[in-house]
Write a protein that holds these residues in place. Structure first.
Motif, mmCIF file in Angstrom:
data_model
loop_
_atom_site.group_PDB
_atom_site.id
_atom_site.type_symbol
_atom_site.label_atom_id
_atom_site.label_comp_id
_atom_site.label_asym_id
_atom_site.label_seq_id
_atom_site.Cartn_x
_atom_site.Cartn_y
_atom_site.Cartn_z
ATOM 1 N N TRP A 94 -4.998 -0.134 -6.235
ATOM 2 C CA TRP A 94 -5.098 -1.476 -6.794
ATOM 3 C C TRP A 94 -6.230 -1.497 -7.826
ATOM 4 O O TRP A 94 -7.333 -1.000 -7.571
ATOM 5 N N ARG A 109 0.823 -1.204 0.000
ATOM 6 C CA ARG A 109 0.000 0.000 0.000
ATOM 7 C C ARG A 109 0.865 1.266 0.000
ATOM 8 O O ARG A 109 0.365 2.365 -0.200
ATOM 9 N N GLN A 110 2.154 1.093 0.214
ATOM 10 C CA GLN A 110 3.096 2.200 0.154
ATOM 11 C C GLN A 110 4.327 1.746 -0.617
ATOM 12 O O GLN A 110 4.868 0.675 -0.341
ATOM 13 N N ASP A 113 -9.258 -1.073 -4.997
ATOM 14 C CA ASP A 113 -9.779 0.285 -5.152
ATOM 15 C C ASP A 113 -10.642 0.455 -6.393
ATOM 16 O O ASP A 113 -11.625 1.192 -6.382
#
Length: 335
Positions: free
Chosen positions: A35, A25-26, A56
């Motif tokens: 995503w 996520r980072q 997402d």
């Protein structure tokens, strides 16, 4: 900067959760990581798994259109959503997601526009000797056609900058991997390779249904690559072989005729005439194909400029951060 990690899927409900759990996520160099799942007409719970695991954005095809089309749908969708860099990976968790920063690093540093992950092909236990040989053959064909030095052209684990992604257009329905690298070489898109790791095999490859089928489709793909992207060289080489063969046979007949031994060799004269004619016609085809290739490149440039000036979000995209419910977006193909 926005990083989009896209995953083309076709009936991947059994493995998608494993692949998503490994995604970051980072990533260094990016302010946000999104995503994106491309559902290529799945009949299982792929979409439900994607939503349950925090994807997402989801874009769906109403029917199965193949891996290459799903890849391009993802590229177009990510661009329309404002992606600065796009990473493509597989839903079967073949590639080690921890290597995503290694893929994006050269692009963030301005050293490349496309980065291909190079798998340790020789060390992958579930690859048969035939598949390993074909992987190497395909990579060699791509290096010749694209004038790049990519050692693992069939690798689908890759990062693409926004500018490079806007220039890509895949014609092959079977796979996008070889063709996009050749386009990168033709369009002077800076392409590099970085070593990556692979995970254990969770399921058999969808592209390799059987060794004979894989060989046939790989050979056809390689031939099409040369016909589309190196048409003059392809047809000129064939024409040269035919013409020179006919010339040699014709010179042989002429020698025998001049030395008084021409009787009974009329078949050689006929064969030489046919081969010389075929060779000359193939030379003409080479020039016509080269002109068509030039026109194709002009059309691709027009498409690139249109993409840059007018990139819209497809109505088939469901985004988790929108106010509308998922069911408010109809499942349809991208226009």
């Amino acid at each position: 900067m926005k990083l989009f990690i896209q995953i083309p899927c076709f009936n991947e409900g059994a493995t998608l959760a494993v692949a998503l759990a490994a995604l970051p996520r980072q990533v260094p160099g990016f302010d946000a990581v999104h995503w994106l799942v491309i559902d290529d007409g799945s009949s299982d719970d792929t979409v439900d798994v994607a939503r349950a695991n925090g994807v997402d954005h989801i874009v769906r095809h109403s029917g199965n259109r193949g891996l290459a089309r799903a890849f391009m749908t993802g590229i177009e969708t990510a661009l329309s959503l404002g992606a600065d860099v796009i990473v493509n990976t597989d839903a079967d968790n073949q590639y080690n997601a921890a290597d995503i920063p290694a893929l994006t690093g050269p692009i963030v540093r301005g050293q490349a526009e496309m980065v291909i992950g190079a798998r340790p092909i020789s060390d992958i236990a579930h690859f048969s000797p035939v598949k390993k040989s074909l992987q190497k053959l395909g990579s060699w064909a791509v290096r010749v056609a694209s004038k790049t030095t990519i050692p693992d052209a069939p690798s689908g684990f890759r990062a693409i900058s926004r500018a490079a992604a806007s220039r890509l257009m895949v014609f092959n329905d079977y796979t996008y991997t070889l063709e996009t690298i050749i386009q990168a070489g033709q369009k002077n898109i800076r392409t590099v390779s970085v070593p990556i790791r692979v995970n254990e095999d969770l399921r058999p490859s969808r592209l390799v249904k059987s060794i004979p089928s894989y060989i046939r489709r790989s050979v056809i793909t390689i031939i099409r690559i040369f016909v589309i992207y190196r048409p003059f060289r392809f047809f000129f080489t064939i024409g040269m072989v035919l013409f020179l063969t006919g010339l040699l046979i014709g010179l042989r007949f002429l020698w025998k005729y001049l030395t008084g031994d021409g009787n009974g060799h009329i078949q050689s004269l006929i064969l030489a005439s046919v081969l010389l004619g075929m060779g000359f016609q193939t030379f003409l085809v080479a020039f016509v194909a080269d002109i068509l290739a030039a026109n194709r490149m002009l059309l691709e440039e027009i498409r690139y400029k249109l993409n840059v000036s007018d990139q819209r979000i497809s109505p088939a995209v469901w985004s988790a951060d929108t106010a509308a419910a998922p069911d408010a977006h109809p499942d349809q193909e991208k226009p």
